[in-house]
Enzyme design. Structure first.
Site, PDB file in Angstrom:
ATOM      1  N   GLY A 212       4.979   6.526  -1.376  1.00 39.51           N
ATOM      2  CA  GLY A 212       6.247   5.808  -1.360  1.00 39.51           C
ATOM      3  C   GLY A 212       7.167   6.111  -0.198  1.00 39.51           C
TER       4      GLY A 212
ATOM      5  N   CYS B 112      -1.467   4.262  10.750  1.00 41.55           N
ATOM      6  CA  CYS B 112      -1.199   5.493  11.501  1.00 41.55           C
ATOM      7  C   CYS B 112      -2.416   5.773  12.379  1.00 41.55           C
ATOM      8  CB  CYS B 112      -0.869   6.662  10.583  1.00 41.55           C
ATOM      9  SG  CYS B 112      -2.124   7.048   9.359  1.00 41.55           S
TER      10      CYS B 112
ATOM     11  N   ASP C 119       0.958  -1.037   4.737  1.00 41.70           N
ATOM     12  CA  ASP C 119       0.697   0.207   5.475  1.00 41.70           C
ATOM     13  C   ASP C 119      -0.716   0.621   5.093  1.00 41.70           C
ATOM     14  OD1 ASP C 119       0.872   2.551   6.873  1.00 41.70           O
ATOM     15  OD2 ASP C 119       2.207   3.549   5.464  1.00 41.70           O
TER      16      ASP C 119
ATOM     17  N   ASP D  15       0.260   0.040  -5.272  1.00 40.57           N
ATOM     18  CA  ASP D  15      -0.918   0.614  -4.630  1.00 40.57           C
ATOM     19  C   ASP D  15      -2.140   0.259  -5.472  1.00 40.57           C
ATOM     20  OD1 ASP D  15      -1.312   2.931  -2.310  1.00 40.57           O
ATOM     21  OD2 ASP D  15      -2.941   2.852  -3.759  1.00 40.57           O
TER      22      ASP D  15
ATOM     23  N   CYS E 248       0.873  -1.193   0.000  1.00 41.73           N
ATOM     24  CA  CYS E 248       0.000   0.000   0.000  1.00 41.73           C
ATOM     25  C   CYS E 248       0.902   1.233   0.000  1.00 41.73           C
ATOM     26  CB  CYS E 248      -0.920   0.011   1.216  1.00 41.73           C
ATOM     27  SG  CYS E 248      -1.865  -1.499   1.471  1.00 41.73           S
ATOM     28  N   ALA E 249       1.660   1.418  -1.058  1.00 41.83           N
ATOM     29  CA  ALA E 249       2.779   2.353  -1.044  1.00 41.83           C
ATOM     30  C   ALA E 249       2.365   3.811  -1.001  1.00 41.83           C
ATOM     31  CB  ALA E 249       3.669   2.108  -2.263  1.00 41.83           C
TER      32      ALA E 249
ATOM     33  N   LYS F 208       7.500   4.970   2.959  1.00 42.69           N
ATOM     34  CA  LYS F 208       8.113   3.835   3.655  1.00 42.69           C
ATOM     35  C   LYS F 208       8.959   2.991   2.699  1.00 42.69           C
ATOM     36  CE  LYS F 208       4.944   3.485   7.548  1.00 42.69           C
ATOM     37  NZ  LYS F 208       4.111   4.652   7.223  1.00 42.69           N
TER      38      LYS F 208
END
Length: 391
Positions: free
Chosen positions: A231, A342, A289, A249, A227-228, A233
């Site tokens: 980008g 997050c 993510d 993604d 789930c970039a 991470k």
């Protein structure tokens, strides 16, 4: 602009936001029609708007109304100031307070109102954070620190601090990650600085960096950021090890800036479509993510706190489960699946970990870790699982 004129501008922008306009769009539109406003005026108005959004419920209570005017009256009272000093109607300042607005503000009606959270969310927030809930809620009411990630392929933290200082940006090490810096002065200069434009540093929260630190990364691995998004991470991973990192993604448009960012950082970061995943699988490490409530980053996106509903939260929790189930088959035997959000809400974090293990009892749970906003970073969570079999 006078201080009163800045408050009036913020009042008008807040009314547009409360009517449904996105904050960034409302601010942009105001800037276009307010050519007279200097850079300091624009920054001051922006700060007024975002702080009012972070503290929307308490400021509305202190100001007597959930309107732009009410929020700004409440904001001044929250700072211990008398709103009448700026609400006097002279020049471009707001008109004077009426009799109702001059009255003493009412008492807060609930813990959630006083601490600026939606009423429906407070029980979940308190359950998720326990005796740290009040401290976390209060932290969400203030501006987030500015963190940078040092590109370790181009230099260490000391070199980055020195280079930034030459551009008028003062930074210091952030303890949560060996690549993290906190900007203490000059944060708004970062994006135009040589250090940023030449890929020596990137804007990235320290806890986001710590998530990458926690991953079992090694040279020679094949790694997928499932789930970039932009980008961040994936770039952090590429900056740490000599591994082949891939970005993916579900919405490729979110990755449009990845090639430029990778070139700036001096790393290779191929972007894969959903159709290409099977061709490149399996991967030694897959990071998910996942989309989430964003509760760990509401200081940066305070609108998200008020947009979230129970239905929206239920939907994103279901999506997270689907993402984990879709990513699991892409992991090599003996490889690792990492799940990150997050968020600080247990339904998206620990509960999601347990639900995955219930669906996939053959997988081994390796670890989990959480970071919270009141400790100096955004709120983040990461959990890791090992697929059975020999690596």
């Amino acid at each position: 602009m006078t201080p009163g004129a800045r408050v009036q501008a913020a009042t008008e922008i807040l009314d547009e936001i409360l009517a449904g306009q996105a904050a960034e769009k409302a601010l942009t539109n105001w800037g276009r029609r307010s050519r007279y406003a200097g850079s300091k005026d624009r920054l001051a108005v922006r700060d007024h708007v975002f702080q009012a959004l972070r503290c929307q419920r308490s400021h509305a209570a202190l100001g007597g109304a959930l309107t732009g005017r009410g929020l700004m009256i409440g904001a001044l009272r929250a700072e211990g100031l008398d709103p009448a000093d700026l609400f006097h109607g002279e020049g471009h300042a707001p008109k004077p307070l009426d009799e109702a607005e001059q009255a003493s503000p009412r008492a807060f009606e609930s813990v959630a109102e006083e601490n600026d959270l939606p009423e429906w969310l407070w029980p979940l927030f308190e359950r998720s954070l326990g005796d740290q809930a009040l401290e976390a809620a209060q932290a969400l009411r203030s501006r987030a620190p500015a963190h940078l990630r040092v590109n370790l392929r181009k230099g260490d933290r000391d070199a980055a601090i020195k280079r930034l200082a030459e551009g008028g940006i003062i930074a210091e090490p952030q303890a949560v990650s060996p690549s993290a810096l906190t900007v203490t002065d000059g944060a708004r200069r970062v994006k135009n600085s040589e250090s940023y434009l030449q890929g020596f540093v990137e804007l990235q929260d320290a806890a986001s960096q710590a998530v990458v630190d926690a991953l079992p990364l090694h040279d020679g691995q094949r790694v997928l950021d499932f789930c970039a998004g932009g980008g961040g991470k994936a770039l952090a991973m590429a900056g740490r090890v000599d591994a082949q990192i891939y970005a993916h993604d579900a919405d490729p448009r979110r990755m449009k800036d990845v090639p430029e960012r990778a070139e700036r950082a001096g790393v290779s970061l191929p972007c894969l479509t959903t159709e290409e995943l099977a061709q490149f699988a399996p991967f030694d490490l897959v990071l998910c993510d996942a989309p989430c409530s964003g509760s760990g980053s509401w200081r940066r996106d305070p609108e998200g706190k008020w947009r979230l509903t129970q239905d929206a939260l239920d939907h994103v929790v279901a999506v997270q489960g689907d993402i984990l189930d879709a990513a699991a088959p892409l992991v090599a035997a003996g490889g690792v699946l990492a799940f990150a959000t997050c968020s600080m809400l247990d339904v998206e974090n620990g509960n999601q970990t347990r639900a995955f293990l219930d669906r996939h009892p053959e997988w081994e749970h390796l670890s989990e870790h959480a970071w919270h906003v009141h400790t100096g970073t955004d709120g983040f969570y990461v959990s890791m699982f090992r697929r059975p079999g020999k690596h």
